[in-house]
Design a protein around this motif. Structure first.
Motif, short mmCIF file in Angstrom:
data_model
loop_
_atom_site.label_atom_id
_atom_site.label_comp_id
_atom_site.label_asym_id
_atom_site.label_seq_id
_atom_site.Cartn_x
_atom_site.Cartn_y
_atom_site.Cartn_z
N VAL A 379 109.19 -40.18 20.22
CA VAL A 379 109.33 -39.32 21.39
C VAL A 379 108.04 -38.52 21.57
CG1 VAL A 379 110.60 -37.38 22.42
CG2 VAL A 379 111.83 -39.12 21.08
N LEU A 380 107.53 -38.50 22.78
CA LEU A 380 106.36 -37.67 23.10
C LEU A 380 106.81 -36.51 23.97
CD1 LEU A 380 103.75 -40.41 24.13
CD2 LEU A 380 104.35 -39.59 21.84
N GLU A 462 95.08 -36.40 9.04
CA GLU A 462 94.17 -36.59 10.17
C GLU A 462 93.58 -37.99 10.08
OE1 GLU A 462 91.57 -33.31 11.59
OE2 GLU A 462 92.05 -32.38 9.65
N PRO A 463 93.20 -38.57 11.25
CA PRO A 463 93.33 -38.09 12.62
C PRO A 463 94.75 -38.30 13.15
CG PRO A 463 92.34 -40.25 12.64
CD PRO A 463 92.52 -39.87 11.18
N LEU A 464 94.92 -38.10 14.44
CA LEU A 464 96.25 -38.20 15.05
C LEU A 464 96.85 -39.58 14.87
CD1 LEU A 464 98.51 -37.01 16.83
CD2 LEU A 464 97.18 -37.69 18.83
N ALA A 465 96.06 -40.63 15.03
CA ALA A 465 96.58 -41.99 14.89
C ALA A 465 97.18 -42.21 13.51
CB ALA A 465 95.48 -43.01 15.18
N GLU A 466 96.48 -41.75 12.48
CA GLU A 466 96.99 -41.92 11.12
C GLU A 466 98.23 -41.06 10.89
OE1 GLU A 466 95.48 -41.37 6.51
OE2 GLU A 466 94.00 -41.64 8.11
N VAL A 481 110.51 -40.10 15.33
CA VAL A 481 109.21 -39.43 15.23
C VAL A 481 108.99 -38.67 16.53
CG1 VAL A 481 106.72 -39.70 14.95
CG2 VAL A 481 108.31 -41.25 13.75
N VAL A 482 108.68 -37.39 16.42
CA VAL A 482 108.45 -36.54 17.59
C VAL A 482 107.00 -36.07 17.55
CG1 VAL A 482 109.17 -34.50 18.87
CG2 VAL A 482 110.85 -35.77 17.50
N VAL A 483 106.22 -36.47 18.53
CA VAL A 483 104.82 -36.08 18.62
C VAL A 483 104.72 -35.00 19.69
CG1 VAL A 483 102.44 -36.85 18.93
CG2 VAL A 483 104.17 -38.44 18.03
N THR A 484 104.26 -33.81 19.29
CA THR A 484 104.34 -32.68 20.21
C THR A 484 103.31 -31.61 19.86
OG1 THR A 484 105.88 -31.12 21.25
CG2 THR A 484 106.09 -31.43 18.86
N GLY A 485 103.33 -30.51 20.61
CA GLY A 485 102.46 -29.37 20.34
C GLY A 485 101.54 -29.02 21.49
N SER A 486 101.22 -30.02 22.32
CA SER A 486 100.40 -29.79 23.51
C SER A 486 100.44 -31.04 24.37
CB SER A 486 98.94 -29.46 23.15
OG SER A 486 98.26 -30.62 22.73
N LEU A 487 100.09 -30.87 25.64
CA LEU A 487 99.99 -32.04 26.51
C LEU A 487 98.84 -32.94 26.10
CD1 LEU A 487 100.86 -30.24 29.84
CD2 LEU A 487 102.16 -32.12 28.84
N ALA A 488 97.80 -32.35 25.52
CA ALA A 488 96.69 -33.16 25.02
C ALA A 488 97.16 -34.05 23.87
CB ALA A 488 95.55 -32.26 24.56
N THR A 489 97.99 -33.51 22.99
CA THR A 489 98.54 -34.30 21.88
C THR A 489 99.40 -35.44 22.42
OG1 THR A 489 98.58 -32.31 20.49
CG2 THR A 489 99.92 -34.18 19.77
N ALA A 490 100.27 -35.13 23.36
CA ALA A 490 101.13 -36.15 23.95
C ALA A 490 100.31 -37.22 24.66
CB ALA A 490 102.13 -35.51 24.91
N GLY A 491 99.26 -36.80 25.37
CA GLY A 491 98.43 -37.76 26.09
C GLY A 491 97.70 -38.71 25.15
N GLU A 492 97.11 -38.18 24.09
CA GLU A 492 96.41 -39.03 23.13
C GLU A 492 97.38 -39.99 22.44
OE1 GLU A 492 93.69 -37.28 20.35
OE2 GLU A 492 93.06 -35.77 21.81
N ALA A 493 98.55 -39.49 22.10
CA ALA A 493 99.56 -40.34 21.46
C ALA A 493 100.01 -41.44 22.42
CB ALA A 493 100.75 -39.50 21.02
N ARG A 494 100.12 -41.11 23.69
CA ARG A 494 100.53 -42.11 24.68
C ARG A 494 99.48 -43.23 24.79
NH1 ARG A 494 101.83 -43.52 29.94
NH2 ARG A 494 104.09 -43.55 30.28
N LEU A 496 97.55 -44.20 22.39
CA LEU A 496 97.66 -45.00 21.15
C LEU A 496 98.88 -45.91 21.16
CD1 LEU A 496 96.84 -42.15 18.61
CD2 LEU A 496 95.42 -44.17 19.03
N LEU A 497 100.00 -45.42 21.70
CA LEU A 497 101.27 -46.14 21.57
C LEU A 497 101.62 -46.99 22.79
CD1 LEU A 497 103.25 -43.21 19.96
CD2 LEU A 497 102.50 -45.29 18.80
N VAL A 498 101.23 -46.54 23.96
CA VAL A 498 101.54 -47.28 25.19
C VAL A 498 100.33 -48.05 25.70
CG1 VAL A 498 102.37 -47.05 27.58
CG2 VAL A 498 103.27 -45.54 25.80
N GLY A 499 99.15 -47.49 25.45
CA GLY A 499 97.92 -48.12 25.89
C GLY A 499 97.21 -47.27 26.91
N PRO A 500 95.91 -47.49 27.08
CA PRO A 500 95.13 -46.72 28.07
C PRO A 500 95.57 -47.08 29.48
CG PRO A 500 93.80 -48.47 27.15
CD PRO A 500 95.08 -48.49 26.36
N VAL A 501 95.41 -46.15 30.41
CA VAL A 501 95.80 -46.40 31.80
C VAL A 501 94.61 -46.83 32.64
CG1 VAL A 501 97.76 -44.84 31.70
CG2 VAL A 501 95.54 -43.97 32.42
N GLU A 502 93.41 -46.71 32.12
CA GLU A 502 92.21 -47.09 32.89
C GLU A 502 91.79 -48.51 32.53
OE1 GLU A 502 91.51 -45.33 35.20
OE2 GLU A 502 91.83 -43.21 34.69
#
Length: 502
Positions: A379-380, A462-466, A481-494, A496-502
């Motif tokens: 969960v993000l 560290e890092p977030l991926a590990e 698994v709950v990845v949280t704490g900031s929108l930046a954390t959620a975005g980086e995790a997304r 890594l887990l879903v893939g880049p949007v660009e």
């Protein structure tokens, strides 16, 4: 300033300050509008483009345009001088369509996206501007419009601004930005530029409504030059305390600044002192205030498979029974209730029940209690203040019950770390502190020290991926698994887990 009115069949009429219709000859095609679009009109006086030098001959790439905006940094100047100067040069693109503005502490982005989807399901084209973004700056600019599904049923399409369109608009705006900076002696900020780009982009697409999320506060937020006919207030708590103050009432004093004379104000239930301030501000502005629990209601809210089943009664009398909302958490049911009330206030009548059903069914809110993987469930959530952290804890308990939960947490150092951890950690079976790549991220050791003081054990990875992989191994197939704490954390995790949007 132009006067925008709803006409027959949901169309808009535009009048000048004397109330006379603006001749179509005065409306110029935007030189950087997509050529394939039949709706590509700036809706502003052609003469305004003569006030600054022409744009550079060589077109910017999307990456170059994004980099130019990022280079402006994250400084905040608490006044509207530069935005007001920009929109004056651009002939007020934000005044060429009806606007709604949303302020509050949490839930603004979700509420904005829901409003856009519901309006689109009613056959309207809605522009949605939110911040910050998770993975791509293009997420801030969404166009919601009606589509017909292969089955023949009505549906909603939500599209981010295309890369080439974003780059062309940045390039178009740069000479105006330079002129304002010359005249004011101040640098136009990152958020001011991205906001004015939204004004221009929505005008280019001739949207039927523009939906704007205030970035911080309200009174001096860059979005506050919109002549919003509907102001929406989500619950006001405390965030950005250094800028907005240490109490909900302090924060509210800035946020009620979005209330315009004669507007409609749609508010959730607030703390008593905040509610009194909202009422007094609305009365002083001659605005019509409707409050959740008094003028409109969330009549029922039940957990459903991958979402919620809600019944809402709107301020105009519409009743929407057992409608599916594909978002998790009671707080999202509250956001949807606010959104439906805002749509009724904008349109001035009850909504079409079928359109409400189609609109809500299409809603997504990335990074907000978002399930992105299974076995184990990941969960993000971008919770970044104590109120959001508490809402996340309640939503996890309701959705997943007693299943073991491994938290992977990275928080910005300027946030209320102790308040957030006090709200989050009672929900965790295991806690891993890490650090996202944003320079504002707190050191994992600092987070662990606060957790220890609160009586909770933790580990540092560290890092977030590990850290995420460590959490997934620890959770096994049946944990969470709950990845949280900031929108930046959620975005980086997304990414890594879903893939880049660009």
């Amino acid at each position: 300033m132009p006067d925008i009115r709803w006409g027959a069949a949901g169309e808009l009429s535009r009048a000048d300050s004397w109330g006379s219709p603006v001749p179509s000859a005065r409306l110029a095609p935007c030189p950087f509008a997509p050529k394939a679009s039949s709706r590509a009109w700036c809706g502003r006086s052609a003469v305004s483009t003569l006030e600054v030098p022409g744009v550079p001959a060589a077109p910017l790439s999307y990456r170059e345009a994004w980099a130019l905006i990022e280079a402006r940094g994250q400084s905040i100047l608490p006044d509207l001088a530069r935005v007001e100067a920009l929109v004056e040069l651009l002939d007020h693109p934000q005044a060429t369509y009806p606007t709604l503005q949303i302020a509050g502490t949490n839930g603004k982005s979700s509420t904005a996206r829901i409003i856009g989807a519901v309006l689109a399901a009613h056959g309207l084209t809605a522009g949605v501007y939110t911040s910050p973004h998770l993975q791509s700056i293009r997420e801030r600019y969404l166009l919601a419009g009606p589509v017909t599904e292969p089955s023949g049923a009505a549906g909603v399409l939500l599209d981010a601004i295309p890369p080439d369109e974003f780059a062309a608009l940045v390039q178009y705006l740069l000479p105006f930005v330079e002129l304002v900076e010359e005249r004011t002696g101040q640098r136009v900020t990152y958020f001011e530029l991205t906001t004015v780009l939204a004004f221009e982009w929505m005008a280019t697409h001739s949207v039927n409504a523009g939906i704007y999320e205030a970035g911080m506060g309200g009174a001096w937020d860059a979005t506050n030059v919109v002549p919003s006919s509907v102001a929406v207030l989500t619950h006001v708590a405390v965030d950005h305390a250094a800028m907005l103050g240490p109490t909900p009432l302090d924060n509210a004093r800035e946020k009620v600044g979005i209330i315009k004379p004669g507007a409609s104000v749609v508010s959730t239930v607030q703390d008593p002192d905040v509610g009194q301030l909202v009422s007094a501000t609305a009365a002083d502005a001659g605005a019509n205030l409707v409050v959740m629990g008094r003028d409109f209601h969330l009549r029922a809210d039940e957990l459903a498979l991958r979402g919620r089943l809600i019944t809402v009664e709107g301020p105009a009398g519409g009743i929407y029974e057992e409608v599916f909302l594909p978002l998790l958490g009671h707080h999202q049911a509250v956001n949807a209730t606010l959104a439906l009330a805002a749509c009724e206030e904008l349109i001035g009548r009850p909504l079409d029940a079928g359109a409400v059903e189609a609109g809500l069914a299409s809603v997504t809110s990335p990074g907000r209690m978002e399930v992105v993987a299974r076995e184990p469930v990941v969960v993000l959530d971008g919770a970044h203040n104590p109120e959001a952290a508490a809402a996340l804890g309640r939503a996890l308990q309701e959705t997943f019950g007693r299943r073991e939960r491994t938290f992977v947490i990275s928080i910005f150092e300027d946030k209320d770390i102790e308040g957030m951890l006090a709200a989050l950690l009672p929900s965790a079976t295991r806690t891993i502190f890490t650090r996202n790549s944003n320079p504002r991220a707190a050191a994992p050791e600092a987070l662990a020290e606060v957790a220890t003081r609160l009586g909770f054990k933790s580990e540092l990875v560290e890092p977030l991926a590990e850290a995420i992989e460590t959490g997934r191994r620890a959770a096994g197939e049946h944990g969470i698994v709950v990845v949280t704490g900031s929108l930046a954390t959620a975005g980086e995790a997304r990414t890594l887990l879903v893939g880049p949007v660009e």
